[in-house]
Scaffold this motif. Structure first.
Motif, PDB file in Angstrom:
ATOM      1  N   PRO A 194      47.284  89.135 104.575  1.00  0.00           N
ATOM      2  CA  PRO A 194      48.095  87.916 104.600  1.00  0.00           C
ATOM      3  C   PRO A 194      48.613  87.528 103.214  1.00  0.00           C
ATOM      4  O   PRO A 194      49.532  86.717 103.102  1.00  0.00           O
ATOM      5  N   LEU A 195      48.032  88.104 102.162  1.00  0.00           N
ATOM      6  CA  LEU A 195      48.489  87.779 100.808  1.00  0.00           C
ATOM      7  C   LEU A 195      49.562  88.742 100.300  1.00  0.00           C
ATOM      8  O   LEU A 195      50.021  88.602  99.172  1.00  0.00           O
ATOM      9  N   ARG A 196      49.907  89.721 101.118  1.00  0.00           N
ATOM     10  CA  ARG A 196      50.918  90.678 100.637  1.00  0.00           C
ATOM     11  C   ARG A 196      52.208  89.932 100.296  1.00  0.00           C
ATOM     12  O   ARG A 196      52.770  89.214 101.125  1.00  0.00           O
ATOM     13  N   LEU A 197      52.649  90.063  99.063  1.00  0.00           N
ATOM     14  CA  LEU A 197      53.872  89.413  98.575  1.00  0.00           C
ATOM     15  C   LEU A 197      53.830  87.893  98.808  1.00  0.00           C
ATOM     16  O   LEU A 197      54.864  87.253  99.050  1.00  0.00           O
ATOM     17  N   ALA A 198      52.606  87.357  98.730  1.00  0.00           N
ATOM     18  CA  ALA A 198      52.417  85.932  99.026  1.00  0.00           C
ATOM     19  C   ALA A 198      53.391  85.076  98.228  1.00  0.00           C
ATOM     20  O   ALA A 198      53.584  85.276  97.035  1.00  0.00           O
ATOM     21  N   LEU A 249      56.065  80.892  82.840  1.00  0.00           N
ATOM     22  CA  LEU A 249      55.847  80.874  84.294  1.00  0.00           C
ATOM     23  C   LEU A 249      56.159  79.491  84.870  1.00  0.00           C
ATOM     24  O   LEU A 249      55.892  78.468  84.229  1.00  0.00           O
ATOM     25  N   PRO A 250      56.699  79.447  86.108  1.00  0.00           N
ATOM     26  CA  PRO A 250      57.045  78.156  86.720  1.00  0.00           C
ATOM     27  C   PRO A 250      55.823  77.253  86.864  1.00  0.00           C
ATOM     28  O   PRO A 250      54.729  77.722  87.164  1.00  0.00           O
ATOM     29  N   ALA A 274      57.066  79.687  93.617  1.00  0.00           N
ATOM     30  CA  ALA A 274      57.892  80.154  92.500  1.00  0.00           C
ATOM     31  C   ALA A 274      57.048  80.968  91.519  1.00  0.00           C
ATOM     32  O   ALA A 274      57.499  81.986  90.980  1.00  0.00           O
ATOM     33  N   LEU A 275      55.802  80.540  91.321  1.00  0.00           N
ATOM     34  CA  LEU A 275      54.919  81.266  90.406  1.00  0.00           C
ATOM     35  C   LEU A 275      54.579  82.649  90.963  1.00  0.00           C
ATOM     36  O   LEU A 275      54.620  83.658  90.248  1.00  0.00           O
ATOM     37  N   LEU A 276      54.263  82.710  92.266  1.00  0.00           N
ATOM     38  CA  LEU A 276      53.956  83.998  92.888  1.00  0.00           C
ATOM     39  C   LEU A 276      55.149  84.940  92.785  1.00  0.00           C
ATOM     40  O   LEU A 276      55.024  86.120  92.473  1.00  0.00           O
ATOM     41  N   LEU A 279      55.407  86.294  89.301  1.00  0.00           N
ATOM     42  CA  LEU A 279      54.429  87.351  89.006  1.00  0.00           C
ATOM     43  C   LEU A 279      54.828  88.660  89.672  1.00  0.00           C
ATOM     44  O   LEU A 279      54.724  89.736  89.089  1.00  0.00           O
ATOM     45  N   LEU A 280      55.310  88.553  90.905  1.00  0.00           N
ATOM     46  CA  LEU A 280      55.685  89.770  91.636  1.00  0.00           C
ATOM     47  C   LEU A 280      56.892  90.452  91.024  1.00  0.00           C
ATOM     48  O   LEU A 280      57.055  91.660  91.138  1.00  0.00           O
ATOM     49  N   THR A 281      57.764  89.669  90.391  1.00  0.00           N
ATOM     50  CA  THR A 281      58.984  90.264  89.841  1.00  0.00           C
ATOM     51  C   THR A 281      58.871  90.463  88.332  1.00  0.00           C
ATOM     52  O   THR A 281      59.845  90.834  87.686  1.00  0.00           O
TER      53      THR A 281
END
Ligand SMILES: Nc1ncnc2c1ncn2[C@@H]1O[C@H](COP(=O)(O)OP(=O)(O)OP(=O)(O)O)[C@@H](O)[C@H]1O
Length: 313
Positions: A194-198, A249-250, A274-276, A279-281
């Motif tokens: 469930p956290l994939r690309l959260a 970071l946002p 926005a923070l997630l 981090l992902l990008t």
């Protein structure tokens, strides 16, 4: 080379209308009455418990299966990573990928170079000349992912594509997905985690009893206006040992380092998506999101925040 199909003025480039699917003449309906618009430049997650038809829906979206009733309109250039990759083909990994690159319209030189670069990024360059049938499950999955990314697709459909990948490759796939969406592509994915690309999906749909509900509309908080005031979210992210989180970071998160080297960022809930996404990008190194939990309310409205790493436990 095919010219990319321009999206409709609404940005929707694939539509499912009244779609139903059952297997066999009298089989039960796995999907029914599905209406779905897939827009350019979006990240879409499909959720649902086991057997609710997620893979069936992804195959219809990818265009490798047809609905029993209803219609699918529009066909962007599409690549698909199936839940199970049929690896028993008489090629080495590099040969197979070069051929797939050519199938996707690249010249031989570009296809070979692209295959090599993607295998390197996924930590599988050492297996480039191994026959597909001799690859481990994890490396075989990397080849499945690379064949899809090589296509430079407008629509990328991922069915549990992270399964079997090691941590580096999972983070690389996170980045590749974020990169495709940032470049205007669309990614539709299913994953058991469930956290994939959260925080990153623009839309989350939930399959239930054959139908599709919109579980969470796009709500990327950039300004903090949409969240309950005071709530905070704790995000634990994992990068290479000793790596600091990206700057700027946002939400100006408070940053702590966990005893095992992971980074814990606490941020007002309004900024967590926005923070997630940031981090992902993030530029290298890649960050893997380990946990996202509610951290409780701010004790005062003016609690000081900093972005320096605090090594206190
Ligand atoms: N090719 C097929 N032939 C017959 N039945 C099928 C076929 N593919 C799927 N089904 C059936 O359709 C139903 C939905 O399967 P599907 O794999 O789409 O669900 P899912 O939500 O992806 O499941 P899981 O979470 O276990 O991967 C299941 O009952 C399955 O047995």
């Amino acid at each position: 080379m095919r010219a990319p199909r321009p999206p409709s003025p609404s940005g929707v480039f694939l539509e499912l209308r009244g779609v139903g699917r059952r297997y066999g003449l009298r089989g039960p309906w796995v999907l029914s009455g599905i209406d779905l618009d897939v827009a350019a430049g979006t990240l879409v997650r499909i959720e649902g418990t086991n057997g609710t038809g997620k893979s069936t829906l992804l195959r219809l979206i990818a265009g490798i299966d047809q609905p029993t009733v209803g219609r699918v309109a529009g066909r962007p250039r599409t690549a698909y990573v199936p839940e199970r990759f049929p690896a028993a083909l008489p090629f080495t990994a590099a040969d197979y990928l070069a051929r797939m690159g050519q199938v996707h319209g690249h010249g031989r030189t570009r296809a070979v170079r692209g295959a090599g670069e993607w295998l390197e990024r996924f930590g599988a360059a050492g297996h480039a000349h191994t026959p597909l049938a001799e690859l481990s499950k994890g490396t075989s999955q990397k080849v499945a992912v690379v064949q899809a990314l090589l296509a430079d697709p407008q629509l990328l459909v991922l069915d549990e594509a992270w399964s079997g990948l090691d941590q580096r490759a999972r983070a690389e796939l996170d980045r590749a997905v974020a990169g495709r969406v940032a470049e205007g592509g669309t990614v539709v994915f299913v994953d058991h985690d469930p956290l994939r690309l959260a925080g990153a999906p623009d839309t989350v749909y939930r399959l239930r009893a054959g139908g599709l509900d919109r579980a969470r509309p796009g709500q990327v908080a950039e300004s903090g206006e949409s969240a309950p005031p005071g709530l905070r979210v704790l995000i634990e992210a994992e990068g290479p040992p000793g790596a600091d989180p990206p700057g700027g970071l946002p939400g100006a998160p408070t940053v702590q380092r966990a005893p095992d080297g992971a980074i814990r960022l606490t941020v007002p809930a309004a900024y967590s998506d926005a923070l997630l996404r940031a981090l992902l990008t993030a530029a290298r190194p890649p960050w893997h999101i380990r946990t996202v939990t509610q951290a409780g309310a701010l004790p005062t409205p003016r609690e000081p925040r900093s972005q320096g790493v605090d090594d206190r436990p």
